[in-house]
Design an enzyme around this catalytic site. Structure first.
Site, PDB file in Angstrom:
ATOM      1  CB  ILE A 189     -15.361   0.161  -0.854  1.00 25.59           C
ATOM      2  CG1 ILE A 189     -14.991  -1.040  -1.720  1.00 25.59           C
ATOM      3  CG2 ILE A 189     -16.842   0.483  -1.007  1.00 25.59           C
ATOM      4  CD1 ILE A 189     -15.638  -2.337  -1.271  1.00 25.59           C
ATOM      5  CE  LYS A 226     -10.445  -5.032   7.071  1.00 28.78           C
ATOM      6  NZ  LYS A 226     -10.313  -5.893   5.869  1.00 28.78           N
ATOM      7  N   GLY A 258      -0.275 -13.641  -2.235  1.00 24.63           N
ATOM      8  CA  GLY A 258      -0.122 -12.530  -1.307  1.00 24.63           C
ATOM      9  C   GLY A 258      -1.414 -12.079  -0.668  1.00 24.63           C
ATOM     10  CB  VAL A 283      -0.964   0.001   1.201  1.00 32.07           C
ATOM     11  CG1 VAL A 283      -1.790   1.292   1.227  1.00 32.07           C
ATOM     12  CG2 VAL A 283      -1.885  -1.210   1.149  1.00 32.07           C
ATOM     13  CG  ASP A 307      -8.930  -8.193   8.464  1.00 35.71           C
ATOM     14  OD1 ASP A 307      -8.009  -7.366   8.563  1.00 35.71           O
ATOM     15  OD2 ASP A 307      -9.808  -8.126   7.583  1.00 35.71           O
ATOM     16  NE  ARG A 350      18.297   4.388   0.063  1.00 33.97           N
ATOM     17  CZ  ARG A 350      18.187   5.695   0.245  1.00 33.97           C
ATOM     18  NH1 ARG A 350      17.680   6.453  -0.724  1.00 33.97           N
ATOM     19  NH2 ARG A 350      18.587   6.267   1.376  1.00 33.97           N
TER      20      ARG A 350
END
Length: 431
Positions: free
Chosen positions: A147, A215, A197, A31, A211, A61
């Site tokens: 979203i 939320k 991933g 992200v 998780d 880098r």
């Protein structure tokens, strides 16, 4: 008759910014790198990327970041008084992210974060800290990735009284269950999710529902105005769902999804995260792969559906940069009042119950008798052919009943010697 002349186009006024906001990204993973790319390629007005902070920064880098951006492994030096104006926290977890965010807010720096765990457990404290120090805390990316659920609740639905919120909030579980719906095995799909991933090497946070629970706690505060601790929310893992459950679900014109759900019920908030049977006519059944979806039910406005890509670098980065653009243009969050709420699990909904038994006479009668003691009406019995009698799966569906009553009945049924494993109980989402 003379032809009217079209009025000249008037440019949209953008609030003037005395100087550009200097932005530091803490956490240059999937992200973080996407946020940097958008800031560099799109160059939103009023924003300047000045710092990237990460452990072992040398390996992070990349040559597409301008040389004007400083790379650092020292968060404390970047958070100093002469540092950036805005901290973009994308490292995740409670610590050290929480310490970084607190230090930034306490010195008047604004924070944009996608950290659902930090906001779920400490959001109220951090919002108060921001207010006291004249800073802003924005977290539009913390729920459902790209979203705009949180901005939608804060701005678009602030005038309604939301009675219920439900949705698919974890892309990993949705990927696994939608693949299983197509015939794949859980273990195989989990390995695929890890290779792509989508899932961590230890997938517990996702598959156990933790998780999505974090939320949901955030959504409950914004949608239902209810302050709850995430660990008060009932969770059940998706790991007990098997391929045969999708066969039976199809016979019932349903599929199976991990659903996070909260609604007002008789003086408390009933909240849960669990796999549920979802009617094929429900929008939640249409969500595939890593997509997320949230449905709110308002007293005045009715149902509103938010849908899109809930995971991935670019979609989540869009939400982060949108918060940054809002800061640059002088906008701020709408303060939504909330109060502590009692959390429970008591709902009156239909259920799907799958049994695995060593077949013998009297099993169905015993199940029906235990249900009858709790005034629970049996709706249907489904049994597919081709299974051995000493390992026979079959399904019972029951009419809407109280969660506590069904729990008592299943405790009694669980003592039957013919049962080979604990029954799988899935709520059936109403149409």
């Amino acid at each position: 008759m003379s032809q009217a002349t079209a009025p000249a186009a008037v440019p949209i006024a953008v609030p003037a910014q005395s100087r550009r906001l200097r932005v530091a990204i803490f956490g240059f993973g999937t992200v973080g790198s996407s946020v940097a790319r958008i800031l560099i390629e799109s160059a939103p007005a009023g924003l300047e990327l000045t710092h990237i902070v990460n452990r072992n920064v040398a390996r992070k880098r990349v040559d597409w970041v301008p040389t004007s951006v400083a790379w650092s492994e020292d968060p404390e030096s970047v958070l100093g008084s002469t540092g950036p104006d805005v901290l973009v926290e994308l490292a995740g977890g409670l610590e050290p992210a929480g310490s970084w965010v607190r230090k930034a807010l306490s010195t008047g720096k604004s924070v944009v974060t996608a950290n659902k765990k930090l906001i779920a457990f400490h959001g109220l404290e951090l919002e108060s800290l921001a207010a006291v120090n004249g800073a802003h805390l924005l977290y539009g990316a913390a729920v459902a990735g790209g979203i705009p659920v949180i901005p939608g609740l804060e701005h678009g639905l602030a005038g309604d009284r939301v009675e219920r919120v439900e949705g698919i909030l974890n892309g990993t579980c949705n990927f696994i269950l939608s693949k299983m719906e197509a015939g794949a095995d859980y273990t195989t799909v989990l390995a695929e999710a890890q290779s792509l991933g989508y899932a961590e090497s230890d997938p517990t946070e996702d598959v156990a529902g933790y998780d999505a629970r974090a939320k949901l706690a955030i959504l409950m505060r914004l949608a239902l105005r209810a302050q709850v601790h995430p660990e008060e929310i009932d969770t059940c893992p998706i790991t007990d769902v098997a391929a045969i459950d999708f066969f039976y679900a199809r016979d019932l014109n349903c599929t199976i999804r991990q659903v996070a759900r909260a609604q007002r019920v008789e003086g408390h908030i009933a909240a849960t995260v669990r796999p549920m049977l979802v009617p094929l006519t429900s929008p939640l059944a249409w969500s595939r792969g890593t997509e997320n979806m949230v449905i709110t039910t308002g007293h005045y406005g009715g149902d509103v559906v938010f849908s899109g890509h809930g995971a991935g670098g670019h979609p989540t980065a869009v939400a982060v940069v949108s918060d940054l653009v809002g800061l640059a243009q002088g906008s701020c969050r709408i303060a939504i009042p909330s109060t502590p709420a009692k959390v429970g699990t008591e709902l009156e909904v239909p259920h799907y119950i799958r049994f695995l038994v060593n077949d013998r006479p009297g099993i169905v009668a015993g199940i029906a008798g235990a249900l009858a003691k709790e005034n629970i009406n049996l709706n249907a019995i489904l049994q597919k052919p081709g299974y051995p009698l000493d390992k026979l799966p079959f399904v019972v569906t029951v009419e809407p009943c109280r969660t506590s009553a069904l729990k008592r009945a299943l405790n009694e049924i669980g003592a039957m010697s013919a049962l080979l494993q604990k029954p799988l109980d899935l709520q059936i989402l109403e149409k």
